[in-house]
Design a protein around this motif. Sequence first.
Motif, short mmCIF file in Angstrom:
data_model
loop_
_atom_site.label_atom_id
_atom_site.label_comp_id
_atom_site.label_asym_id
_atom_site.label_seq_id
_atom_site.Cartn_x
_atom_site.Cartn_y
_atom_site.Cartn_z
N UNK A 24 -6.78 4.62 6.59
CA UNK A 24 -5.72 3.79 6.01
C UNK A 24 -5.60 2.48 6.77
N UNK A 25 -5.53 2.58 8.08
CA UNK A 25 -5.38 1.38 8.90
C UNK A 25 -6.57 0.45 8.71
N UNK A 26 -7.78 0.99 8.68
CA UNK A 26 -8.97 0.16 8.47
C UNK A 26 -8.91 -0.57 7.13
N UNK A 27 -8.52 0.14 6.08
CA UNK A 27 -8.44 -0.48 4.75
C UNK A 27 -7.39 -1.58 4.73
N UNK A 28 -6.25 -1.36 5.37
CA UNK A 28 -5.19 -2.36 5.41
C UNK A 28 -5.64 -3.60 6.18
N UNK A 83 1.01 -8.98 -1.24
CA UNK A 83 -0.13 -9.21 -2.14
C UNK A 83 -1.38 -8.60 -1.53
N UNK A 84 -1.60 -8.81 -0.25
CA UNK A 84 -2.76 -8.24 0.43
C UNK A 84 -2.68 -6.71 0.45
N UNK A 85 -1.48 -6.18 0.68
CA UNK A 85 -1.29 -4.73 0.70
C UNK A 85 -1.71 -4.11 -0.62
N UNK A 86 -1.17 -4.62 -1.70
CA UNK A 86 -1.48 -4.04 -3.01
C UNK A 86 -2.96 -4.16 -3.33
N UNK A 87 -3.57 -5.28 -2.96
CA UNK A 87 -5.02 -5.42 -3.16
C UNK A 87 -5.79 -4.42 -2.32
N UNK A 88 -5.37 -4.22 -1.08
CA UNK A 88 -6.07 -3.32 -0.16
C UNK A 88 -6.05 -1.87 -0.65
N UNK A 89 -5.00 -1.49 -1.34
CA UNK A 89 -4.93 -0.11 -1.82
C UNK A 89 -5.41 0.03 -3.26
N UNK A 90 -5.95 -1.05 -3.82
CA UNK A 90 -6.55 -0.98 -5.14
C UNK A 90 -5.63 -1.24 -6.31
N UNK A 91 -4.46 -1.84 -6.05
CA UNK A 91 -3.50 -2.14 -7.12
C UNK A 91 -2.97 -3.57 -7.01
N UNK A 92 -3.83 -4.56 -7.16
CA UNK A 92 -3.36 -5.95 -7.03
C UNK A 92 -2.32 -6.32 -8.08
N UNK A 152 -0.94 -7.48 7.48
CA UNK A 152 -0.48 -7.47 8.85
C UNK A 152 0.10 -6.11 9.21
N UNK A 153 -0.06 -5.15 8.32
CA UNK A 153 0.52 -3.83 8.51
C UNK A 153 -0.45 -2.95 9.26
N UNK A 154 0.06 -2.27 10.28
CA UNK A 154 -0.73 -1.33 11.05
C UNK A 154 0.11 -0.10 11.33
N UNK A 155 -0.54 0.91 11.81
CA UNK A 155 0.14 2.14 12.17
C UNK A 155 0.95 1.91 13.43
N UNK A 156 2.00 2.66 13.56
CA UNK A 156 2.78 2.62 14.80
C UNK A 156 3.44 3.97 14.98
N UNK A 157 3.73 4.27 16.20
CA UNK A 157 4.43 5.53 16.46
C UNK A 157 5.92 5.26 16.36
#
Length: 75
Positions: free
Chosen positions: A57-61, A11-20, A67-72
């Motif tokens: 992207x990471x900042x917006x998330x 739910x937070x992800x979709x809201x963060x990218x502008x598509x709740x 709880x999603x972040x970048x990782x190698x």
Amino acid sequence: MRRTRRPNNFEALWGAIGHPEWATDLHFAIARRRDENWATMMWLLDEWASTKTAAECEARLIEGGTLMTLHSPGG
């Protein structure tokens, strides 16, 4: 992106990218359906991220409460 199965994180992800509204989309609303539609979700996220830097992207998330972040790949 690290994979998570927590519904509130999506739910937070979709809201963060502008598509709740995608939080209630039948393709993504429950874990089983997210698993079945994982490729579509990744495509949607790739489209969103394509105009941003990784840091943006990471900042917006993070700002969006995910709880999603970048990782190698090795980490």
